[in-house]
Design a protein around this motif. Structure first.
Motif, PDB file in Angstrom:
ATOM      1  N   LEU A   1      20.060  52.210  38.504  1.00  0.00           N
ATOM      2  CA  LEU A   1      20.008  52.695  39.885  1.00  0.00           C
ATOM      3  C   LEU A   1      19.074  51.831  40.730  1.00  0.00           C
ATOM      4  O   LEU A   1      19.355  51.561  41.905  1.00  0.00           O
ATOM      5  CB  LEU A   1      19.554  54.156  39.918  1.00  0.00           C
ATOM      6  N   GLU A   2      17.985  51.393  40.138  1.00  0.00           N
ATOM      7  CA  GLU A   2      17.076  50.511  40.867  1.00  0.00           C
ATOM      8  C   GLU A   2      17.739  49.168  41.146  1.00  0.00           C
ATOM      9  O   GLU A   2      17.593  48.599  42.226  1.00  0.00           O
ATOM     10  CB  GLU A   2      15.791  50.317  40.062  1.00  0.00           C
ATOM     11  N   THR A   3      18.495  48.662  40.165  1.00  0.00           N
ATOM     12  CA  THR A   3      19.215  47.398  40.341  1.00  0.00           C
ATOM     13  C   THR A   3      20.297  47.528  41.403  1.00  0.00           C
ATOM     14  O   THR A   3      20.506  46.627  42.223  1.00  0.00           O
ATOM     15  CB  THR A   3      19.846  46.957  39.010  1.00  0.00           C
TER      16      THR A   3
ATOM     17  N   LYS B   1      29.133  56.515  39.702  1.00  0.00           N
ATOM     18  CA  LYS B   1      29.027  57.165  41.019  1.00  0.00           C
ATOM     19  C   LYS B   1      27.617  57.031  41.573  1.00  0.00           C
ATOM     20  O   LYS B   1      27.433  56.723  42.758  1.00  0.00           O
ATOM     21  CB  LYS B   1      29.411  58.642  40.895  1.00  0.00           C
ATOM     22  N   GLU B   2      26.621  57.251  40.729  1.00  0.00           N
ATOM     23  CA  GLU B   2      25.231  57.164  41.189  1.00  0.00           C
ATOM     24  C   GLU B   2      24.875  55.745  41.630  1.00  0.00           C
ATOM     25  O   GLU B   2      24.146  55.555  42.616  1.00  0.00           O
ATOM     26  CB  GLU B   2      24.284  57.639  40.094  1.00  0.00           C
ATOM     27  N   CYS B   3      25.377  54.750  40.892  1.00  0.00           N
ATOM     28  CA  CYS B   3      25.106  53.354  41.277  1.00  0.00           C
ATOM     29  C   CYS B   3      25.731  53.024  42.623  1.00  0.00           C
ATOM     30  O   CYS B   3      25.107  52.369  43.477  1.00  0.00           O
ATOM     31  CB  CYS B   3      25.645  52.406  40.198  1.00  0.00           C
ATOM     32  N   ILE B   4      26.958  53.477  42.835  1.00  0.00           N
ATOM     33  CA  ILE B   4      27.630  53.212  44.113  1.00  0.00           C
ATOM     34  C   ILE B   4      26.857  53.839  45.261  1.00  0.00           C
ATOM     35  O   ILE B   4      26.637  53.209  46.301  1.00  0.00           O
ATOM     36  CB  ILE B   4      29.084  53.748  44.066  1.00  0.00           C
TER      37      ILE B   4
ATOM     38  N   LYS C   1      10.871  57.396  20.269  1.00  0.00           N
ATOM     39  CA  LYS C   1      10.663  58.638  21.036  1.00  0.00           C
ATOM     40  C   LYS C   1       9.964  58.406  22.370  1.00  0.00           C
ATOM     41  O   LYS C   1       9.391  59.327  22.947  1.00  0.00           O
ATOM     42  CB  LYS C   1       9.852  59.653  20.210  1.00  0.00           C
ATOM     43  N   GLU C   2      10.029  57.165  22.891  1.00  0.00           N
ATOM     44  CA  GLU C   2       9.429  56.919  24.210  1.00  0.00           C
ATOM     45  C   GLU C   2      10.277  57.560  25.302  1.00  0.00           C
ATOM     46  O   GLU C   2       9.775  58.022  26.318  1.00  0.00           O
ATOM     47  CB  GLU C   2       9.287  55.422  24.471  1.00  0.00           C
ATOM     48  N   GLY C   3      11.597  57.557  25.090  1.00  0.00           N
ATOM     49  CA  GLY C   3      12.487  58.139  26.092  1.00  0.00           C
ATOM     50  C   GLY C   3      13.924  58.038  25.642  1.00  0.00           C
ATOM     51  O   GLY C   3      14.270  57.289  24.723  1.00  0.00           O
ATOM     52  N   ASN C   4      14.771  58.806  26.296  1.00  0.00           N
ATOM     53  CA  ASN C   4      16.201  58.779  26.015  1.00  0.00           C
ATOM     54  C   ASN C   4      16.805  57.473  26.528  1.00  0.00           C
ATOM     55  O   ASN C   4      16.524  57.042  27.644  1.00  0.00           O
ATOM     56  CB  ASN C   4      16.862  59.984  26.678  1.00  0.00           C
ATOM     57  N   LYS C   5      17.658  56.860  25.704  1.00  0.00           N
ATOM     58  CA  LYS C   5      18.241  55.568  26.062  1.00  0.00           C
ATOM     59  C   LYS C   5      19.052  55.654  27.346  1.00  0.00           C
ATOM     60  O   LYS C   5      18.940  54.791  28.230  1.00  0.00           O
ATOM     61  CB  LYS C   5      19.114  55.058  24.908  1.00  0.00           C
ATOM     62  N   LEU C   6      19.847  56.696  27.483  1.00  0.00           N
ATOM     63  CA  LEU C   6      20.682  56.842  28.670  1.00  0.00           C
ATOM     64  C   LEU C   6      19.843  57.061  29.918  1.00  0.00           C
ATOM     65  O   LEU C   6      20.125  56.507  30.978  1.00  0.00           O
ATOM     66  CB  LEU C   6      21.663  58.003  28.484  1.00  0.00           C
ATOM     67  N   ASP C   7      18.762  57.844  29.807  1.00  0.00           N
ATOM     68  CA  ASP C   7      17.890  58.082  30.963  1.00  0.00           C
ATOM     69  C   ASP C   7      17.222  56.792  31.422  1.00  0.00           C
ATOM     70  O   ASP C   7      17.118  56.518  32.627  1.00  0.00           O
ATOM     71  CB  ASP C   7      16.809  59.112  30.608  1.00  0.00           C
ATOM     72  N   LEU C   8      16.770  55.989  30.459  1.00  0.00           N
ATOM     73  CA  LEU C   8      16.124  54.721  30.801  1.00  0.00           C
ATOM     74  C   LEU C   8      17.124  53.747  31.409  1.00  0.00           C
ATOM     75  O   LEU C   8      16.823  53.051  32.387  1.00  0.00           O
ATOM     76  CB  LEU C   8      15.479  54.114  29.553  1.00  0.00           C
ATOM     77  N   MET C   9      18.322  53.712  30.840  1.00  0.00           N
ATOM     78  CA  MET C   9      19.363  52.840  31.380  1.00  0.00           C
ATOM     79  C   MET C   9      19.715  53.260  32.807  1.00  0.00           C
ATOM     80  O   MET C   9      19.873  52.419  33.697  1.00  0.00           O
ATOM     81  CB  MET C   9      20.604  52.907  30.493  1.00  0.00           C
ATOM     82  N   ARG C  10      19.815  54.557  33.028  1.00  0.00           N
ATOM     83  CA  ARG C  10      20.118  55.067  34.372  1.00  0.00           C
ATOM     84  C   ARG C  10      19.032  54.642  35.358  1.00  0.00           C
ATOM     85  O   ARG C  10      19.332  54.216  36.479  1.00  0.00           O
ATOM     86  CB  ARG C  10      20.222  56.594  34.332  1.00  0.00           C
ATOM     87  N   GLU C  11      17.786  54.718  34.943  1.00  0.00           N
ATOM     88  CA  GLU C  11      16.673  54.397  35.832  1.00  0.00           C
ATOM     89  C   GLU C  11      16.727  52.937  36.284  1.00  0.00           C
ATOM     90  O   GLU C  11      16.590  52.645  37.480  1.00  0.00           O
ATOM     91  CB  GLU C  11      15.343  54.696  35.133  1.00  0.00           C
TER      92      GLU C  11
END
Length: 273
Positions: free
Chosen positions: A145-147, A180-183, A132-142
């Motif tokens: 996008l930084e990468t 799309k967000e990564c691009i 319950k630290e965070g949603n897997k998809l939200d963490l992956m997105r974070e």
């Protein structure tokens, strides 16, 4: 005797005759001893065996410490990080999931990115969601996008694995949105070929949703052909901006062509607009 033992080991006094919550006291003792073993000797393997013994004997709430030791072992033995010598279990406890992923990505290249993602980053994502630290998809997105800002080729590797090898970590909607967000997160015009490769991996279930992105990428490519280097997000900003911004971009290209005495095809302006 007993008095002398606790006098010379004051850290253990809190466990003496603890009856308020035996299960919690037992958990605290296992964690205390595991950290002590690592701090004094650096033998995190022995700390891991102690925690595994506690779990096998139904001592509650030891999974976080087990996960911390797994991460430390990964850094020292598998990643061989230059920072790994500075990390002990106590330091690992202070790291959130995103910080751990950044350690895992240290020194990563295109050739080994997918293996690191599958073997080390994915377990961190799964554990983060499970505890319950965070949603897997939200963490992956974070972290994606930084990468993508400076290393879009790494993101390309993951999207291609999802597309070609059917590595199902993302559903079609999530994959389309993240791609799309990564691009648009890329801050390096030289990564435009990687952006096109990611675009080809996006599920085409809703072509209309991708029309704007395709137009942006084609516009960026046309401009690069005439030595005007803009990232996709800059092209998008121009398209969303006022008419004056678009006019300035066209004038910039026109001046470039005139100075180089280049005669573009008649449909160039139509393609850009």
């Amino acid at each position: 005797g007993e008095f002398e033992f606790y006098e010379t080991h004051p850290g253990l006094t809190r466990f003496k005759n603890s009856t308020s919550n035996n299960a919690e006291s037992l958990r605290e003792w296992f964690v205390f001893r595991a950290l002590q073993i690592d701090n004094i000797s650096g033998q995190y393997q022995n700390a891991a065996w102690l925690i595994e013994y506690g779990i096998a004997n139904n001592v509650p709430n030891l999974l976080q410490t087990q996960h911390d030791i797994w991460f430390l072992q990964t850094m020292v033995e598998d990643i061989a990080s230059s920072n790994s010598g500075l990390i002990g279990i106590c330091e690992v406890e202070k790291l959130n999931s995103l910080q751990r992923i950044k350690y895992i990505l240290e020194g990563v290249v295109v050739a080994n990115f997918f293996d690191r993602f599958r073997n080390y980053i994915l377990p961190i994502l799964d554990y983060s969601e499970a505890c319950k630290e965070g949603n897997k998809l939200d963490l992956m997105r974070e972290f994606m996008l930084e990468t993508a800002r400076d290393n879009l080729p790494l993101c390309q590797v993951l999207f291609q694995r999802c597309f070609v090898d059917k590595f199902y970590i993302l559903d079609d909607v999530s994959m389309t949105t993240l791609a799309k967000e990564c691009i648009y997160s890329s801050q390096t015009p030289a990564q435009l070929p990687n952006a096109f490769s990611i675009f080809e991996c996006i599920p085409k279930s809703d072509p209309e949703q991708l029309n704007q992105l395709e137009t942006v990428l084609k516009s960026a490519s046309i401009l690069q052909n005439y030595s005007i280097f803009l990232c996709p997000n800059e092209i998008l900003d121009h398209q969303k901006g006022e008419e004056q911004e678009v006019r300035l971009l066209i004038l910039r290209l026109a001046h470039k062509l005139a100075n180089q005495r280049i005669f573009p095809p008649q449909n160039l302006w139509e393609q850009l607009l």
